[in-house]
Design a protein around this motif. Structure first.
Motif, short mmCIF file in Angstrom:
data_model
loop_
_atom_site.label_atom_id
_atom_site.label_comp_id
_atom_site.label_asym_id
_atom_site.label_seq_id
_atom_site.Cartn_x
_atom_site.Cartn_y
_atom_site.Cartn_z
N ARG A 334 -6.55 -8.84 5.12
CA ARG A 334 -6.31 -8.20 3.82
C ARG A 334 -5.37 -9.07 3.00
N HIS A 388 -10.56 -6.96 2.41
CA HIS A 388 -9.85 -6.09 1.47
C HIS A 388 -8.89 -6.90 0.60
N SER A 420 -12.40 0.92 6.52
CA SER A 420 -11.71 -0.31 6.93
C SER A 420 -12.70 -1.43 7.20
N ARG A 423 -16.09 -3.97 2.67
CA ARG A 423 -15.37 -4.85 1.75
C ARG A 423 -15.00 -4.09 0.48
N ARG A 493 -11.77 -0.02 -8.84
CA ARG A 493 -12.26 -1.04 -7.93
C ARG A 493 -13.11 -2.04 -8.70
N PHE A 500 -8.51 -0.36 0.61
CA PHE A 500 -7.34 -1.12 1.06
C PHE A 500 -6.40 -0.13 1.74
#
Length: 508
Positions: A334, A388, A420, A423, A493, A500
């Motif tokens: 991330r 992320h 999680s 993407r 987004r 995230f």
């Protein structure tokens, strides 16, 4: 003088002026000043005023014989043959006019149409492009150009997969419930759409696409199909073997092993600018950046780059984002980008908006070329492999191109597993265009509440995880009310369907 004599005199005067006109325009029609070409002009005008097309054709051919560089007669003779369906002869005359350098866009169109009928696609394509280069809005040429391109382009788009990174037909193992399919489709005719397993994907102007799809146990065939603007299609397929995974219970997420099962490494780039070279100075941006760094260090971020004041030039920021990050970030990682400084919105001529963050060395009157635009920020997501990415902007501007956020999912265990693995690129800003960032108690108001949010106040379901959506749901009303509606954060987004995740410190 009777009417007949007056008529003869008028014709004589007309012929005199026509000859003068022909002499004056000879050079523009490819005629030199030799005696042969002088005579050619005489026959050319006889042809123009001939009683029928056969007489006219004889006169035009005589003009060509006397002056082989005379362009216009070739065009007219060629058109006679075209109308009589003597295609080969018409092409010969049209080509000669083309070789001599005619600038008649209609001739190139007619020549292209005849060549197209005969199946000479490459020559037809060259001539129709020449016609459009002379007059780009000629409707007949535009239509014929489309037909020629369709006839030439019989192949579907080229599809390249970035993720999953595998050769066509190879089996790979996937331990998540969802798979991100990311790549690019290209075609000289343009891309109309891309589908993954018959589901249409998001597609940018360059052909980049992304889609998160569910993976079942066993063999999953992933089929990526693309079509160009002419309707030609292409596809590639890969096989993905899904296997069951053992993830520790996530209600709540408290242990290091639980966090590591969701992410590999966690990167942050933090920028704070108080002392601008040419823009008004700020008071608490550097303090905000330091506070963000300290909090992220406590919540699992293991690689943090801090860029302050005079170091935060346009060149340094772009180098960090577009060169250093891509070299070290992996697919399971991330990335958080935090900026505290000035933001600016440009109103575009077409009615849109374009947002910028302002580096320390940006000009005030030409910031568009010396700042960092949101277009550049958005393009970063295609250059780094992180699943992320989160942009936190403690500045106010518009022109972000956000997608609508999804709501908070209450099935926590399955939800965290799902989002999680998918993407996502998310963003939140301190406010919109024309709003002023409020400062209070040594920090910017937005950053103060952002710190409280990721420390647990935005953890709506108390699972020790703050998702990007929870963060936006908390900060928008909280900051707006605290500032008495002087600034209202923007959240959304930029791509993807995941979330995230911020991990709350265990002792909170």
């Amino acid at each position: 003088m009777d009417k007949k004599e007056k008529g003869l005199m008028f014709i004589a005067i007309l012929c005199f002026f026509l000859q003068v006109f022909a002499s004056g325009t000879a050079s523009s029609e490819g005629v030199d000043s030799s005696s042969g070409c002088d005579k050619a002009r005489h026959f050319f005008w006889k042809g123009r005023f001939a009683d029928n097309k056969d007489q006219a054709r004889r006169h035009f051919k005589k003009a060509i014989e006397l002056c082989p560089g005379y362009i216009r007669p070739y065009e007219l003779v060629g058109n006679f043959y075209r109308k009589e369906n003597q295609t080969d002869t018409a092409i010969t005359y049209f080509k000669k006019a083309s070789e001599l350098g005619t600038t008649n866009y209609k001739l190139y169109y007619l020549l292209a149409s005849l060549l197209f009928e005969k199946g000479n696609l490459d020559e037809a394509d060259w001539n129709i492009k020449r016609s459009l280069s002379i007059r780009a809005d000629y409707p007949k040429a535009i239509g014929l150009n489309r037909e020629i391109e369709k006839a030439i382009d019989k192949e579907g788009p080229r599809i390249v997969l970035y993720e999953p990174a595998t050769r066509r037909g190879m089996k790979i193992l996937k331990t998540y419930e969802n798979l991100t399919v990311r790549g690019i489709a290209t075609d000289k005719s343009g891309i109309a759409w891309v589908k993954v397993n018959q589901l249409e994907t998001s597609l940018d102007e360059y052909g980049n696409f992304l889609k998160d799809i569910p993976i079942q146990l066993g063999i999953n065939t992933i089929r990526v199909e693309a079509a160009d603007s002419l309707g030609n299609r292409a596809h590639i397929s890969i096989d993905v073997e899904g296997e069951k995974y053992a993830l520790p219970p996530l209600s709540p997420v408290e242990t290091t092993s639980q966090r590591e099962s969701l992410y590999g490494k966690s990167y942050a780039v933090i920028i704070g600018i108080n002392d601008y070279e040419k823009w008004p100075g700020l008071e608490f941006a550097v303090a905000d950046a330091n506070a963000i760094k300290n909090t992220l260090q406590k919540t699992g971020f293991d690689d943090i780059t801090l860029i302050m004041d005079k170091e935060a030039t346009q060149r340094r920021i772009l180098t960090e984002l577009f060169h250093r990050l891509p070299e070290k970030v992996g697919r399971n990682d991330r990335v958080l980008f935090y900026f505290a400084g000035h933001g600016q919105t440009e109103n575009l001529p077409g009615g849109g908006k374009k947002g910028y963050i302002i580096p320390v060395d940006a000009e005030t009157d030409s910031y568009a070329s010396t700042a960092v635009s949101m277009e550049q920020i958005r393009s970063l997501s295609s250059r780094i492999a992180a699943k992320h990415i989160f942009y936190v902007m403690d500045c106010c501007y518009s022109g972000l191109g956000l997608n609508r956020s999804v709501g908070v999912w209450r099935g926590i265990n399955d939800y965290l597993n799902k989002v999680s693995s998918m993407r996502v690129v998310q963003i939140i800003t301190a406010g919109g265009q024309g709003e002023q960032v409020q400062e209070r108690e040594g920090h910017g108001l937005f950053t103060s509440y952002f710190l409280k949010a990721i420390q647990g106040e935005a953890d709506l379901d108390k699972d020790k995880v703050v998702t990007g959506t929870e963060l936006g749901a908390y900060l928008r009303p909280t900051v707006s009310n605290a500032s008495r509606q002087a600034q209202t954060p923007l959240f959304g987004r930029l791509e993807g369907e995941g979330e995230f995740l911020f991990f709350v410190e265990p002792n909170r």
